[in-house]
Enzyme design. Structure first.
Site, PDB file in Angstrom:
ATOM      1  N   ARG A  15       0.834  -1.198   0.000  1.00 12.48           N
ATOM      2  CA  ARG A  15       0.000   0.000   0.000  1.00 12.48           C
ATOM      3  C   ARG A  15       0.872   1.253   0.000  1.00 12.48           C
ATOM      4  NH1 ARG A  15      -3.483  -1.479   5.266  1.00 12.48           N
ATOM      5  NH2 ARG A  15      -1.568  -2.627   5.684  1.00 12.48           N
ATOM      6  N   LYS A  75       1.868   1.818   7.443  1.00 14.07           N
ATOM      7  CA  LYS A  75       2.215   0.982   8.610  1.00 14.07           C
ATOM      8  C   LYS A  75       3.100   1.744   9.589  1.00 14.07           C
ATOM      9  CE  LYS A  75       0.910  -2.370   9.350  1.00 14.07           C
ATOM     10  NZ  LYS A  75      -0.424  -2.649   9.967  1.00 14.07           N
ATOM     11  N   TYR A  94      -0.772   4.131  10.834  1.00 15.51           N
ATOM     12  CA  TYR A  94      -1.111   3.135  11.863  1.00 15.51           C
ATOM     13  C   TYR A  94       0.108   2.938  12.755  1.00 15.51           C
ATOM     14  CZ  TYR A  94      -5.222   1.667   9.167  1.00 15.51           C
ATOM     15  OH  TYR A  94      -6.429   1.640   8.517  1.00 15.51           O
ATOM     16  N   HIS A  96      -0.476   1.036  16.267  1.00 16.33           N
ATOM     17  CA  HIS A  96      -0.780  -0.132  17.109  1.00 16.33           C
ATOM     18  C   HIS A  96       0.245  -0.260  18.235  1.00 16.33           C
ATOM     19  CE1 HIS A  96      -3.726  -1.370  14.128  1.00 16.33           C
ATOM     20  NE2 HIS A  96      -2.807  -1.315  13.195  1.00 16.33           N
ATOM     21  N   GLU A 118      -5.525   4.373  13.924  1.00 17.14           N
ATOM     22  CA  GLU A 118      -6.461   3.412  14.528  1.00 17.14           C
ATOM     23  C   GLU A 118      -7.201   3.937  15.751  1.00 17.14           C
ATOM     24  OE1 GLU A 118      -3.168   3.023  14.464  1.00 17.14           O
ATOM     25  OE2 GLU A 118      -2.435   2.517  16.463  1.00 17.14           O
ATOM     26  N   VAL A 178     -14.480  -5.965  11.325  1.00 17.05           N
ATOM     27  CA  VAL A 178     -13.819  -7.180  10.818  1.00 17.05           C
ATOM     28  C   VAL A 178     -14.782  -8.366  10.920  1.00 17.05           C
ATOM     29  CG1 VAL A 178     -11.995  -8.888  11.300  1.00 17.05           C
ATOM     30  CG2 VAL A 178     -11.454  -6.442  11.344  1.00 17.05           C
ATOM     31  N   ASP A 197     -20.035 -11.477  20.476  1.00 23.53           N
ATOM     32  CA  ASP A 197     -19.606 -10.151  20.924  1.00 23.53           C
ATOM     33  C   ASP A 197     -20.040  -9.994  22.385  1.00 23.53           C
ATOM     34  OD1 ASP A 197     -18.718  -7.473  19.065  1.00 23.53           O
ATOM     35  OD2 ASP A 197     -19.390  -7.063  21.103  1.00 23.53           O
ATOM     36  N   SER A 219     -20.497 -13.344  23.971  1.00 25.23           N
ATOM     37  CA  SER A 219     -19.115 -13.759  24.195  1.00 25.23           C
ATOM     38  C   SER A 219     -18.814 -13.828  25.691  1.00 25.23           C
ATOM     39  CB  SER A 219     -18.159 -12.753  23.532  1.00 25.23           C
ATOM     40  OG  SER A 219     -16.830 -13.064  23.859  1.00 25.23           O
ATOM     41  N   ASP A 269      -2.583  -7.339  15.281  1.00 18.36           N
ATOM     42  CA  ASP A 269      -1.875  -6.048  15.314  1.00 18.36           C
ATOM     43  C   ASP A 269      -2.070  -5.335  16.652  1.00 18.36           C
ATOM     44  OD1 ASP A 269      -4.477  -5.381  14.874  1.00 18.36           O
ATOM     45  OD2 ASP A 269      -4.114  -4.164  13.087  1.00 18.36           O
ATOM     46  N   VAL A 297      -1.129 -12.617  10.106  1.00 21.53           N
ATOM     47  CA  VAL A 297      -0.453 -11.549   9.361  1.00 21.53           C
ATOM     48  C   VAL A 297      -0.995 -10.190   9.828  1.00 21.53           C
ATOM     49  CG1 VAL A 297      -0.065 -10.569   7.062  1.00 21.53           C
ATOM     50  CG2 VAL A 297      -0.017 -13.060   7.389  1.00 21.53           C
ATOM     51  N   ALA A 298      -0.079  -9.323  10.232  1.00 18.77           N
ATOM     52  CA  ALA A 298      -0.498  -8.057  10.856  1.00 18.77           C
ATOM     53  C   ALA A 298      -0.816  -6.972   9.832  1.00 18.77           C
ATOM     54  CB  ALA A 298       0.587  -7.569  11.809  1.00 18.77           C
ATOM     55  N   ASN A 299      -0.506  -7.219   8.562  1.00 22.49           N
ATOM     56  CA  ASN A 299      -0.862  -6.227   7.525  1.00 22.49           C
ATOM     57  C   ASN A 299      -1.564  -6.937   6.378  1.00 22.49           C
ATOM     58  OD1 ASN A 299       1.586  -7.510   6.760  1.00 22.49           O
ATOM     59  ND2 ASN A 299       2.196  -5.781   5.482  1.00 22.49           N
TER      60      ASN A 299
HETATM   61  N1  LIG Z   1      -4.273  -7.904  10.758  1.00 25.63           N
HETATM   62  C1  LIG Z   1      -4.635  -6.918   9.958  1.00 25.63           C
HETATM   63  O1  LIG Z   1      -4.110  -6.755   8.863  1.00 25.63           O
HETATM   64  C2  LIG Z   1      -5.697  -5.988  10.367  1.00 25.63           C
HETATM   65  C3  LIG Z   1      -6.119  -5.983  11.670  1.00 25.63           C
HETATM   66  N2  LIG Z   1      -7.152  -5.215  12.082  1.00 25.63           N
HETATM   67  C4  LIG Z   1      -7.505  -5.336  13.498  1.00 25.63           C
HETATM   68  O2  LIG Z   1      -8.699  -6.072  13.674  1.00 25.63           O
HETATM   69  C5  LIG Z   1      -9.205  -5.797  14.984  1.00 25.63           C
HETATM   70  C6  LIG Z   1     -10.721  -5.576  14.934  1.00 25.63           C
HETATM   71  O3  LIG Z   1     -10.985  -4.344  14.272  1.00 25.63           O
HETATM   72  P1  LIG Z   1     -12.472  -3.809  14.044  1.00 25.63           P
HETATM   73  O4  LIG Z   1     -13.380  -4.895  13.665  1.00 25.63           O
HETATM   74  O5  LIG Z   1     -12.358  -2.631  13.144  1.00 25.63           O
HETATM   75  O6  LIG Z   1     -12.862  -3.286  15.495  1.00 25.63           O
HETATM   76  P2  LIG Z   1     -14.327  -2.891  16.006  1.00 25.63           P
HETATM   77  O7  LIG Z   1     -14.128  -1.922  17.099  1.00 25.63           O
HETATM   78  O8  LIG Z   1     -15.211  -2.522  14.860  1.00 25.63           O
HETATM   79  O9  LIG Z   1     -14.888  -4.257  16.576  1.00 25.63           O
HETATM   80  C7  LIG Z   1     -14.365  -4.899  17.702  1.00 25.63           C
HETATM   81  C8  LIG Z   1     -15.476  -5.651  18.380  1.00 25.63           C
HETATM   82  O10 LIG Z   1     -14.906  -6.479  19.402  1.00 25.63           O
HETATM   83  C9  LIG Z   1     -15.874  -6.566  20.417  1.00 25.63           C
HETATM   84  N3  LIG Z   1     -15.255  -7.115  21.615  1.00 25.63           N
HETATM   85  C10 LIG Z   1     -14.483  -6.526  22.555  1.00 25.63           C
HETATM   86  N4  LIG Z   1     -14.148  -7.415  23.512  1.00 25.63           N
HETATM   87  C11 LIG Z   1     -14.717  -8.591  23.165  1.00 25.63           C
HETATM   88  C12 LIG Z   1     -14.742  -9.897  23.740  1.00 25.63           C
HETATM   89  N5  LIG Z   1     -14.127 -10.155  24.886  1.00 25.63           N
HETATM   90  N6  LIG Z   1     -15.434 -10.874  23.093  1.00 25.63           N
HETATM   91  C13 LIG Z   1     -16.075 -10.613  21.930  1.00 25.63           C
HETATM   92  N7  LIG Z   1     -16.094  -9.405  21.349  1.00 25.63           N
HETATM   93  C14 LIG Z   1     -15.432  -8.412  21.963  1.00 25.63           C
HETATM   94  C15 LIG Z   1     -16.399  -5.151  20.554  1.00 25.63           C
HETATM   95  O11 LIG Z   1     -17.636  -5.098  21.235  1.00 25.63           O
HETATM   96  C16 LIG Z   1     -16.521  -4.750  19.072  1.00 25.63           C
HETATM   97  O12 LIG Z   1     -17.814  -5.004  18.556  1.00 25.63           O
HETATM   98  C17 LIG Z   1      -8.394  -4.571  15.463  1.00 25.63           C
HETATM   99  O13 LIG Z   1      -7.372  -4.993  16.326  1.00 25.63           O
HETATM  100  C18 LIG Z   1      -7.794  -4.040  14.201  1.00 25.63           C
HETATM  101  O14 LIG Z   1      -6.628  -3.279  14.401  1.00 25.63           O
HETATM  102  C19 LIG Z   1      -7.835  -4.399  11.226  1.00 25.63           C
HETATM  103  C20 LIG Z   1      -7.441  -4.346   9.905  1.00 25.63           C
HETATM  104  C21 LIG Z   1      -6.315  -5.085   9.396  1.00 25.63           C
HETATM  105  C1  LIG Z   2      -5.194  -1.753  10.302  1.00 24.90           C
HETATM  106  C2  LIG Z   2      -3.892  -2.284   9.962  1.00 24.90           C
HETATM  107  O1  LIG Z   2      -3.096  -2.539  10.802  1.00 24.90           O
HETATM  108  C3  LIG Z   2      -3.543  -2.533   8.607  1.00 24.90           C
HETATM  109  O2  LIG Z   2      -4.319  -2.177   7.720  1.00 24.90           O
HETATM  110  O3  LIG Z   2      -2.472  -3.101   8.367  1.00 24.90           O
HETATM  111 MG   LIG Z   3      -2.375  -4.323  10.867  1.00 27.40          MG
END
Ligand SMILES: NC(=O)C1=CN([C@@H]2O[C@H](COP(=O)(O)OP(=O)(O)OC[C@H]3O[C@@H](n4cnc5c(N)ncnc54)[C@H](O)[C@@H]3O)[C@@H](O)[C@H]2O)C=CC1
Ligand SMILES: CC(=O)C(=O)O
Ligand SMILES: [Mg+2]
Length: 369
Positions: A15, A75, A94, A96, A118, A178, A197, A219, A269, A297-299
């Site tokens: 990106r 990143k 970002y 994190h 974020e 997500v 959730d 949850s 991440d 994978v973190a990205n």
């Molecule tokens: N690995 C990657 O490439 C990427 C990672 N991410 C990560 O994905 C994660 C989720 O992001 P979003 O969905 O945007 O966040 P979000 O804030 O939209 O959703 C998170 C949800 O988790 C729920 N939650 C909190 N504690 C909980 C528990 N104990 N049990 C069940 N649900 C619980 C919340 O109520 C909320 O609905 C973040 O850490 C974000 O940084 C996002 C994009 C890319």
């Molecule tokens: C959100 C994030 O960490 C990414 O898009 O890589």
């Molecule tokens: Mg990430």
């Protein structure tokens, strides 16, 4: 303002933080944009397109960091970039922080101003995380389906099954962006999906909008343990903004999971919600513990840069323009949601959950504005 656009150097991060269209908006607002040569190549934008939009091209990352008053990235800076970050320089990307103490310490030491995509808020949501969460949520099912194939270490089950054979069971932990996108994709492929959730209003909403092959479950430790045993694919999608994710699948639970079960921890991440998840790269995305495949994978969006760069910059550009036009202090004073993006400022941690995660000192952000 002088804006620097470096080329991303994280593994397979294709990106870029501004498109030529974004550069042209900034130039029209009277700013100067320096772009590192080939920064946009992975997303399909040539240096010539950036030049036509009014950017100046620099050949090295060192030159971009040396000249930029604001560095716009995708990143978090990685180790080789730490020494390039300067006092008072604004970094908009970002971070994190809660997942990586060395980055937090390096940015504190740099005395730069770190505004994290974020944690920027708008109307109770996270507008700069949403687009990449949409991408990662959808990809989680694509990747999960792939790694469930036997030659890749999985159970050898097809997500949707076929006539006369049950579909796979998909368990999604976290029903935010997500989780919702993952549920839609898995449901569309015909899987038997459960999404969990901690928020009852959120579960009510999901129950209203998602198709009938998606069940919603509260949850808690007990429910997670029971449902995890039955799952073929588990997606980690929880978030507590700015903080380290809670471990919902613990080490001792792996022995109870199905052999060849796949775990996709999108929350990696923020430290991951699966205890055995450690960040991996697109080059080497998975590993196996106790017959369970881990994909962490973190990205993730970096692998689909055509989609991700456009989706990300649609969301970030209005903020980049606000910051460039007004400077970070006035822009953050005028927009309480943007102010929430401030994590580290001139050697102080100003985002409480980041400081708490590492037991480091916290300065309330109001004291520096
Ligand atoms: N690995 C990657 O490439 C990427 C990672 N991410 C990560 O994905 C994660 C989720 O992001 P979003 O969905 O945007 O966040 P979000 O804030 O939209 O959703 C998170 C949800 O988790 C729920 N939650 C909190 N504690 C909980 C528990 N104990 N049990 C069940 N649900 C619980 C919340 O109520 C909320 O609905 C973040 O850490 C974000 O940084 C996002 C994009 C890319
Ligand atoms: C959100 C994030 O960490 C990414 O898009 O890589
Ligand atoms: Mg990430």
């Amino acid at each position: 303002m002088i804006i620097g656009l470096p080329k991303e150097i994280k593994n397979n991060e294709n990106r870029v933080a501004l498109t030529p269209a974004g550069v042209s908006e900034l130039v029209a607002n009277g700013h100067t944009v320096y772009v590192q040569a080939t920064a946009g190549e992975g997303s399909g934008f040539s240096d010539e397109e950036y030049q036509s939009a009014g950017a100046k091209i620099l050949s090295t990352i060192e030159e971009v960091y040396a000249i930029g008053e604001m560095i716009v990235k995708v990143k978090e800076p990685i180790e080789s970039e730490y020494k390039l970050v300067k006092e008072n320089q604004l970094l908009f990307t970002y971070f994190h922080f809660a997942s990586y103490k060395p980055l937090t310490e390096a940015m504190v030491a740099s005395k730069a101003v770190c505004l994290a995509y974020e944690t920027v808020e708008k109307n109770g949501g996270l507008p700069l995380l949403v687009p990449m969460s949409e991408v990662a949520g959808r990809m989680a099912i694509q990747k999960g389906a792939n790694y469930l194939e036997k030659p890749l270490g999985g159970r050898g089950i097809l997500l949707g099954g076929v006539a006369g054979v049950n579909p796979a069971k998909v368990l999604i932990l976290g029903g935010g962006v997500v989780g919702t996108e993952a549920a839609k994709m898995a449901a569309g492929l015909g899987a038997d999906v459960t999404i969990m959730d901690v928020s009852l209003p959120r579960l009510r909403y999901l129950s209203d909008v998602l198709p009938a092959n998606v069940k919603t479950v509260m949850s808690n430790r007990y429910n997670i343990r029971e449902l995890a045993k039955q799952a073929d694919l588990i997606v980690g999608a929880v978030l507590i903004p700015g903080a380290k994710a809670p471990f919902l699948i613990t080490r001792d639970m792996l022995k109870d999971l199905k052999k060849g079960c796949v775990l996709v921890d999108v929350a990696v991440d923020q430290g991951g919600c699966i205890e055995t998840c450690k960040p991996t790269t697109h080059e080497n995305p998975t590993y196996v513990i106790d017959n369970v495949v881990h994909y962490c994978v973190a990205n993730m969006p970096g692998a689909v840069p055509y989609t991700s760069t456009l989706a990300l910059t649609n969301a970030t550009l209005p903020y980049v323009i606000q910051l460039a036009n007004n400077g970070w202090k006035d822009a953050c004073r005028a927009d309480a949601g943007l102010k929430k993006g401030l994590n580290v400022v001139n050697g102080q941690i100003v985002y409480k959950s980041v400081a708490d995660t590492f037991g480091m000192a916290h300065l309330p952000v109001e004291e520096i504005l």
